[in-house]
Design a protein around this motif. Structure first.
Motif, mmCIF file in Angstrom:
data_model
loop_
_atom_site.group_PDB
_atom_site.id
_atom_site.type_symbol
_atom_site.label_atom_id
_atom_site.label_comp_id
_atom_site.label_asym_id
_atom_site.label_seq_id
_atom_site.Cartn_x
_atom_site.Cartn_y
_atom_site.Cartn_z
ATOM 1 N N PRO A 33 0.945 -1.075 0.024
ATOM 2 C CA PRO A 33 0.033 0.030 -0.158
ATOM 3 C C PRO A 33 0.864 1.418 -0.154
ATOM 4 O O PRO A 33 0.581 2.198 -0.818
ATOM 5 C CB PRO A 33 -0.927 -0.191 1.362
ATOM 6 C CG PRO A 33 -1.081 -1.416 1.609
ATOM 7 C CD PRO A 33 0.329 -2.155 0.927
ATOM 8 N N THR A 34 1.860 1.346 0.848
ATOM 9 C CA THR A 34 2.870 2.508 0.822
ATOM 10 C C THR A 34 3.509 2.878 -0.619
ATOM 11 O O THR A 34 3.484 3.790 -1.016
ATOM 12 C CB THR A 34 3.843 2.404 1.735
ATOM 13 O OG1 THR A 34 3.420 2.057 3.128
ATOM 14 C CG2 THR A 34 4.939 3.547 1.749
ATOM 15 N N GLN A 35 4.106 1.490 -1.289
ATOM 16 C CA GLN A 35 4.440 1.623 -2.382
ATOM 17 C C GLN A 35 3.565 2.110 -3.627
ATOM 18 O O GLN A 35 3.775 2.918 -4.532
ATOM 19 C CB GLN A 35 5.125 0.542 -2.795
ATOM 20 C CG GLN A 35 6.391 0.074 -2.179
ATOM 21 C CD GLN A 35 6.836 -1.331 -2.563
ATOM 22 O OE1 GLN A 35 5.878 -2.281 -2.501
ATOM 23 N NE2 GLN A 35 8.215 -1.631 -1.929
ATOM 24 N N ALA A 36 2.272 1.807 -3.464
ATOM 25 C CA ALA A 36 1.074 2.079 -4.366
ATOM 26 C C ALA A 36 0.765 3.571 -4.253
ATOM 27 O O ALA A 36 0.529 3.993 -5.421
ATOM 28 C CB ALA A 36 -0.222 1.214 -3.974
ATOM 29 N N SER A 37 0.953 4.217 -2.910
ATOM 30 C CA SER A 37 0.767 5.591 -2.977
ATOM 31 C C SER A 37 1.730 6.502 -3.857
ATOM 32 O O SER A 37 1.365 7.385 -4.392
ATOM 33 C CB SER A 37 0.624 5.937 -1.521
ATOM 34 O OG SER A 37 2.106 5.707 -0.931
ATOM 35 N N ALA A 38 3.121 6.002 -3.889
ATOM 36 C CA ALA A 38 4.119 6.485 -4.412
ATOM 37 C C ALA A 38 3.734 6.187 -5.876
ATOM 38 O O ALA A 38 3.959 7.180 -6.796
ATOM 39 C CB ALA A 38 5.460 6.079 -4.310
ATOM 40 N N VAL A 39 3.508 5.079 -6.454
ATOM 41 C CA VAL A 39 3.145 4.855 -7.735
ATOM 42 C C VAL A 39 2.066 5.760 -8.294
ATOM 43 O O VAL A 39 2.001 6.200 -9.359
ATOM 44 C CB VAL A 39 2.580 3.318 -8.109
ATOM 45 C CG1 VAL A 39 2.054 3.234 -9.445
ATOM 46 C CG2 VAL A 39 3.782 2.426 -7.852
ATOM 47 N N ALA A 40 1.040 5.900 -7.304
ATOM 48 C CA ALA A 40 -0.118 7.028 -7.733
ATOM 49 C C ALA A 40 0.326 8.201 -8.106
ATOM 50 O O ALA A 40 -0.452 9.028 -8.933
ATOM 51 C CB ALA A 40 -1.015 7.064 -6.538
ATOM 52 N N VAL A 41 1.223 8.727 -7.317
ATOM 53 C CA VAL A 41 1.774 10.114 -7.429
ATOM 54 C C VAL A 41 2.480 10.268 -8.943
ATOM 55 O O VAL A 41 2.203 11.043 -9.460
ATOM 56 C CB VAL A 41 2.763 10.452 -6.360
ATOM 57 C CG1 VAL A 41 3.632 11.775 -6.982
ATOM 58 C CG2 VAL A 41 2.261 10.767 -5.116
#
Length: 428
Positions: A238-246
């Motif tokens: 989930p944390t990496q997903a947030s960076a991918v979202a950016v």
């Protein structure tokens, strides 16, 4: 000693002291009463340790993603798609407003951002087309609470961090409740539109226009798909997903839509830092206060109160819903999750309530509080972008809040709506 806790916290809150400072000052007052100077070393230690959770890194990234999408004017594309889908129904602009909020929920995860972004466009448009401004603002405010329920959701991130619950399970559990709230609001808006003659039914726009709107809106709608697909597929956390979202948001804004400019980066970063600092400081302050909860066995005392009131799980859940709805009207949602979560959730587990299910009950309940008169935060945001008074908006929003409470009861007493997807993907 419990009297000192509430006797210091409540007056500070009434005086308007920020909640984070209320928590820290209350802790200091109790430490002074105990008289052990070594306890004061715990304050910086606990405040710092609260920010060490890797999951909390997702908070600034999801905030930044929502701000990028706002600055890139993705709202316009989502409005066109929503209008093509439901704009032809009686009260079409109200339905467009609600569906746009549901789409926007998958981008920002914030009710206030939804209110400002969608309401800034829809309230003037609805007013221009014969809808009362109070009704327009009520639709905007009530539908914006879908933002923290459909993933990604910042309140769910806070809850998962505090209660050590699967964030992927919470995200999945929020899908059906979010859709149910949207449907309930659309039914309510339709009934009011028919009664008051708002928005005559118009012909369907045609499949060609619908296809064009879908193509233009797909890049924005792909964002929640990438987030959830990546998490469930095991490609990233989930944390990496947030960076991918950016990164995806920057790509959509600069390359695909070409509506994002380099000059927008400064305001985006400034807003991200301000919002993140506020959330993390509140979390750090609550970490200090949580020591008092455990030191004085407040969980056990509260458990005894509930047990004396009822031993029935369903009555307990009803009491919790009433308590959370009242608290949600007056207190910050993040504060309520951080303080009440560790206090009430263990009791719910003793009654046999699944941790993910109770997390969804908590987040849905407190989110509805954001739109509940008299002090719901999105009410002030809706008043700020329109000319309606708080009293007028409070009266107009009552039918929508009732519809949301009906959904809350379904979420509470029919676990299928929150647990189907988490169970399907093995998170419960």
């Amino acid at each position: 000693m419990v009297g000192i806790i509430f006797g210091s916290f409540v007056p500070l809150l009434i005086l308007g002291v920020p909640i984070a400072f209320c928590l820290v000052l209350t802790t200091i007052f109790v430490y002074l009463q105990i008289g052990d100077p070594r306890l004061f070393l715990q304050i910086p230690q606990r405040m710092f340790s609260s920010t060490e959770n890797m999951l909390m890194l997702a908070v600034p990234f999801f905030i930044m993603t929502g701000e990028i999408m706002n600055r890139a004017r993705i709202t316009d594309k989502l409005m066109d798609l929503s209008s093509a889908l439901v704009g032809w129904i009686r009260g079409g602009l109200a339905h467009t407003n609600i569906i746009a909020s549901m789409f926007f929920a998958g981008i920002t995860g914030s009710a206030v951002s939804d209110t400002v972004a969608v309401g800034g466009i829809m309230i003037p448009a609805m007013k221009k087309n014969g809808y009362s401004e109070e009704f327009s603002a009520a639709v905007t405010a009530s539908s914006s609470i879908i933002g923290p329920i459909i993933p990604p959701s910042i309140p769910m991130l806070i809850y998962a961090s505090v209660m050590n619950v699967s964030i992927a399970g919470l995200f999945l559990g929020g899908l059906l409740p979010g859709v149910l709230i949207a449907i309930s609001l659309m039914v309510t808006a339709y009934i009011i539109a028919v009664r008051k003659g708002y928005g005559e039914r118009t012909p369907f726009v045609g499949f060609h226009r619908l296809l064009v709107a879908v193509i233009r809106g797909v890049p924005a709608l792909l964002l929640p798909v990438i987030i959830m697909g990546g998490i469930l597929g095991g490609f990233f956390s989930p944390t990496q997903a947030s960076a991918v979202a950016v990164m995806y948001g920057l790509f959509a804004g600069f390359v695909f839509y070409r509506t994002l400019k380099l000059k927008d980066i400064g305001p985006i970063l400034r807003h991200t830092v301000q919002s993140t600092a506020m959330i993390l400081f509140l979390l750090a302050s609550a970490k200090c206060f949580s020591w008092l909860v455990s030191y004085y066995n407040l969980v056990e005392h509260v458990t005894l109160v509930f047990v004396m009131l009822t031993e029935n799980k369903y009555v307990f859940l009803l009491l919790v819903n009433v308590l959370f709805l009242i608290i949600g009207m007056f207190l910050d949602m993040g504060f309520a999750i951080i303080v009440l979560g560790p206090l009430i959730a263990p009791i719910a587990y003793q009654y046999g309530v699944d941790p993910i299910h109770f997390g969804l009950i908590t987040c849905t309940n407190l989110t509805i509080g954001l739109a509940t008169p008299p002090f719901g935060l999105v009410l002030f945001a809706a008043c700020g972008i329109s000319t309606v008074t708080l009293g007028g908006l409070s009266r107009a929003i009552v039918p929508f809040v009732i519809a949301e409470i009906v959904v809350l009861l379904l979420v509470t007493y029919v676990p299928f709506f929150t647990m189907y997807f988490p169970r399907l993907f093995g998170f419960a």
